[in-house]
Design an enzyme around this catalytic site. Structure first.
Site, PDB file in Angstrom:
ATOM      1  N   TYR A 107       4.612  -4.305  19.621  1.00  0.00           N
ATOM      2  CA  TYR A 107       5.118  -4.826  18.349  1.00  0.00           C
ATOM      3  C   TYR A 107       5.404  -6.328  18.450  1.00  0.00           C
ATOM      4  O   TYR A 107       4.908  -7.136  17.654  1.00  0.00           O
ATOM      5  CB  TYR A 107       6.382  -4.053  17.930  1.00  0.00           C
ATOM      6  N   ASN A 109       0.831  -1.226   0.000  1.00  0.00           N
ATOM      7  CA  ASN A 109       0.000   0.000   0.000  1.00  0.00           C
ATOM      8  C   ASN A 109       0.858   1.265   0.000  1.00  0.00           C
ATOM      9  O   ASN A 109       0.327   2.374   0.050  1.00  0.00           O
ATOM     10  CB  ASN A 109      -0.999  -0.006   1.161  1.00  0.00           C
ATOM     11  N   ARG A 149      22.786  -5.437  20.106  1.00  0.00           N
ATOM     12  CA  ARG A 149      21.927  -6.041  19.089  1.00  0.00           C
ATOM     13  C   ARG A 149      22.776  -6.871  18.127  1.00  0.00           C
ATOM     14  O   ARG A 149      23.987  -6.672  18.001  1.00  0.00           O
ATOM     15  CB  ARG A 149      21.199  -4.951  18.277  1.00  0.00           C
TER      16      ARG A 149
END
Ligand code: UDP
Length: 323
Positions: free
Chosen positions: A139, A30, A219
């Protein structure tokens, strides 16, 4: 024909670039966060919502779709804390509509982009797929909900699926024709590189009091091309009926702190960063590092790029980016 939903986004566009070499591809996006210019010209592009039943029915009746790969999600931890409705609506509700359409049209194979955020706060150094899932932000919760939906759809309707739990995706295609592009940008490596290009005044490090050696979050960074290749292996495993339902982690198995990432960016670019220390960001766990042994062993995946390579490719992309 393979349907790639979210193929105009950062990760999806890297997958499409590899996939068009061997398969016919239709992309549904989209363009809410993606860019048409990132979609490889060999793919057929359709602009529309994944939660739009009519669009989905049209696609499934027009094309003979053997598998769906789903990248179209909102994925910002901080935003999910302040605007959870957006996350539950797009990541869960729209995905449920998609899965129902797949069942109605007898499309059996699904590859799902999930996340390390499903694990929450891990209690071991290297996270494998057997670790408990206990997400600490909306999330991660939305992604885990879809994982549960997939288990039930598999039992009830015979849907085959592979869930890929990404750690921190970064880097850009080596051609520098596609790369990371978010508006607004919130991710660490692009923010550092934009700063080093003079497009931002400074870098803010979110939190210096975490339980890590230098106090900043750790991370595991994985190159977008390595990630795309893992998707191709997963797709083939489903199409060749080698696998029916699996979950795999995708990371490099090495953790880097925010300070270490900044230092590597300085080394790669030869430029010095202006760093400011700031408060913690909402929803961030201190350390997320993957064990990807399972996908290496079962599907033969081998990551090719380390943090320096990732930053080198990202730097090539950002230097030529008009943004
Ligand atoms: N981060 C930071 N400054 C920034 C952006 C990110 O210190 O401007 C930190 C963030 O808090 C996290 C790490 O860098 O600990 C990676 O964040 P990113 O948004 O890139 O990915 P995430 O881990 O949220 O998926």
């Amino acid at each position: 024909m393979i349907l790639v939903i979210g193929g105009a986004g950062y990760v999806g566009s890297h997958l499409v670039k590899e996939l068009v070499e061997t398969e016919e591809v239709v992309v549904l996006d989209n363009l809410s966060t993606g860019f048409k210019s990132l979609v490889d010209s060999k793919a057929t592009f359709i602009q529309g919502d994944l939660g739009d039943k009519e669009v989905l029915n049209n696609i499934f009746t027009t094309y003979s779709i053997k598998a769906v790969m789903h990248f179209a999600a909102n994925s910002l931890v901080g935003e999910s804390v302040t605007n959870p409705y957006k996350y539950y609506e797009n990541n869960v509700s729209a995905t449920l509509t998609l899965l129902k359409a797949m069942v109605d049209h007898h499309v059996k194979n699904f590859i799902f982009s999930s996340t390390a955020a499903t694990y929450g706060i891990p209690h071991i150094n290297l996270i494998d797929e057997n670790q408990p899932t206990n997400p600490i932000n909306p999330y991660g919760k939305t992604k885990l909900m879809v994982e549960h939906i997939l288990e039930d759809f598999s039992s009830a309707y015979g849907l085959n699926y592979i869930v890929l739990r990404y750690f921190n995706v970064a880097g850009a295609h080596e051609s520098a024709t596609i790369g990371e592009r978010h508006d607004p940008e919130t991710h660490l490596i692009p923010i550092i590189l934009q700063h080093l290009l003079g497009k931002r005044e400074k870098i803010s490090v979110f939190g210096t009091d975490y339980d890590t050696p230098d106090g900043t979050c750790i991370r595991d960074y994985i190159h977008a091309t390595d990630l795309a290749n893992a998707h191709i292996l997963a797709l083939n495993a489903l199409l060749q009926e080698q696998k029916q339902t699996e979950t795999y982690n995708l990371g490099n198995g090495n953790g880097f702190s925010v300070k270490e990432v900044i230092k590597t960016c300085e080394e790669v670019t030869g430029r010095k960063a202006n760093v400011q220390y700031a408060d913690r960001r909402l929803g961030d766990p201190s350390k997320l590092v993957a064990s990807s042994k399972k996908i290496q062993k079962e599907l033969g995946w081998e990551p090719q790029f380390n943090l320096t390579n990732i930053i080198e490719d990202a730097w090539k992309w950002h230097k030529q980016s008009k943004l």
